[in-house]
Enzyme design. Structure first.
Site, short mmCIF file in Angstrom:
data_model
loop_
_atom_site.label_atom_id
_atom_site.label_comp_id
_atom_site.label_asym_id
_atom_site.label_seq_id
_atom_site.Cartn_x
_atom_site.Cartn_y
_atom_site.Cartn_z
N ASP A 26 0.85 -1.06 0.06
CA ASP A 26 -0.17 0.08 0.18
C ASP A 26 0.88 1.31 0.06
O ASP A 26 2.00 1.34 0.37
CB ASP A 26 -0.99 0.12 1.26
N ASN A 74 -11.22 -2.89 -5.12
CA ASN A 74 -10.31 -1.90 -6.01
C ASN A 74 -11.01 -1.37 -7.20
O ASN A 74 -10.65 -0.21 -7.68
CB ASN A 74 -8.97 -2.13 -6.18
C1 IPE Z 1 -5.40 -2.56 -0.06
O1 IPE Z 1 -5.03 -1.55 -0.48
C2 IPE Z 1 -5.29 -3.65 -1.30
C3 IPE Z 1 -4.11 -3.53 -2.19
C4 IPE Z 1 -2.90 -3.11 -1.74
C5 IPE Z 1 -4.29 -4.38 -3.48
P1 IPE Z 1 -6.11 -0.35 -0.43
O2 IPE Z 1 -5.35 1.04 -0.52
O3 IPE Z 1 -7.23 -0.75 -1.62
O4 IPE Z 1 -6.88 -0.50 0.92
P2 IPE Z 1 -7.93 0.60 1.74
O5 IPE Z 1 -9.14 0.91 1.03
O6 IPE Z 1 -7.24 1.68 1.95
O7 IPE Z 1 -8.41 -0.11 3.13
C1 IPE Z 2 -1.72 -0.04 -3.39
O1 IPE Z 2 -1.55 1.74 -3.29
C2 IPE Z 2 -1.77 -0.32 -4.74
C3 IPE Z 2 -3.12 -0.86 -4.88
C4 IPE Z 2 -4.14 -0.81 -4.15
C5 IPE Z 2 -3.25 -1.28 -6.35
P1 IPE Z 2 -2.62 2.52 -3.44
O2 IPE Z 2 -2.96 2.94 -4.86
O3 IPE Z 2 -3.70 2.22 -2.51
O4 IPE Z 2 -1.91 3.99 -2.46
P2 IPE Z 2 -2.50 4.92 -1.77
O5 IPE Z 2 -2.83 4.02 -0.57
O6 IPE Z 2 -3.69 5.66 -2.40
O7 IPE Z 2 -1.47 5.82 -1.48
MG MG Z 3 -4.10 2.35 -0.46
#
Ligand code: IPE
Ligand code: IPE
Ligand code: MG
Length: 259
Positions: A26, A74
């Protein structure tokens, strides 16, 4: 069929290096935003971080590495970001599989793959097939994966295979369900890591994380490298994994009494 021990039925062996590491990658978006870059730049950088962590895990003797790449939630993101993530996934599969194959890494993609475009589904099947004989490390990428999805699909599969269980639900136990879980090829994670500062599970491996050690770091995923991984392993080594027992029992393991 699964022949991996269950942490709730037996006490698993635990060494200094986690046998199975599961990571929520993340913070890609915030990594980019703090640099005034588009979020997609963070996702591209995130792919590079994957490469480095795969290599570092192999070198440290990790047997299973599981990465959360795209959750069942997602899809709620803006369509542009979703399609870019899909494109990145396709490109990564096309580019990296030869290297995985050469390095002895078995690739598994786990999740509800039926939602992906046919071309991507074919790429996934081919990538798995081309690396299926490898034994050095198993890399599992969770894509359109959700912990609840997994428990539900496993329940359906179990009842299809064993309709007799529906007539007598009291007979159902863990060992009936476990062989149908999407992660049946791996033991339960010893160490769970989430980068990006959030301290939540976000519908990752709900069943399998029952007794995993949890490690959270503020580092954004694109900044998470071998040094960060070693910090997580150091924390892991300092944990006492009791699996329900007392400290004294951990120090002098004896026969385990039943419930
Ligand atoms: C969790 O990350 C899913 C992945 C890293 C693929 P998110 O960024 O989607 O999680 P939330 O929404 O902040 O809980
Ligand atoms: C994790 O990084 C990757 C995926 C969930 C695909 P994020 O895209 O959630 O990054 P933040 O949390 O917005 O910084
Ligand atoms: Mg995220």
């Amino acid at each position: 069929m699964s022949h991996h021990a269950s942490s709730t039925l037996t006490v698993p062996d635990a060494g200094d290096v986690p046998r199975h590491v599961a990571i929520i990658m993340d913070g890609n978006g915030r990594w980019a935003t703090t640099r005034r870059l588009p979020r997609v730049a963070g996702h591209s950088k995130g792919v590079e971080a994957v490469r480095a962590i795969v290599e570092a895990c192999v070198l440290r003797g990790v047997e299973y590495l599981t990465l959360f790449a795209f959750s069942s939630e997602n899809w709620r993101r803006p369509p542009d970001e979703v399609s870019l993530l899909m494109r990145l996934f396709i490109v990564a599969l096309e580019r990296e599989v030869a290297q995985l194959r050469a390095n002895g890494i078995r690739l598994k993609i786990v999740g509800d793959l039926s939602a992906f475009e046919p071309r991507l589904q074919t790429l996934i099947r081919n990538a798995e097939h081309r690396t299926a004989q490898n034994t050095k490390m198993t890399l599992t990428v969770c894509a359109n994966y959700g912990g609840r999805w997994d428990i539900l699909q496993a329940t359906r599969a179990m009842l299809e295979a064993r309709p007799d269980l529906a007539a007598d639900p009291s007979r159902i136990d863990e060992t009936d369900l476990a062989p149908h879980l999407a992660m049946r090829h791996a033991p339960e994670p010893d160490l769970f890591i989430r980068t990006g500062g959030e301290q939540r599970i976000s519908n990752f491996m709900l069943w399998q994380l029952a007794y995993s050690e949890l490690y959270f770091t503020d580092a954004f995923w694109p900044d998470f490298g071998a040094a960060e991984l070693d910090r997580a392993f150091e924390s892991y080594r300092a944990r006492e994994r009791r699996f329900g027992r007392t400290s004294a029992q951990v120090a002098t393991p004896a026969e385990l009494p039943g419930p």
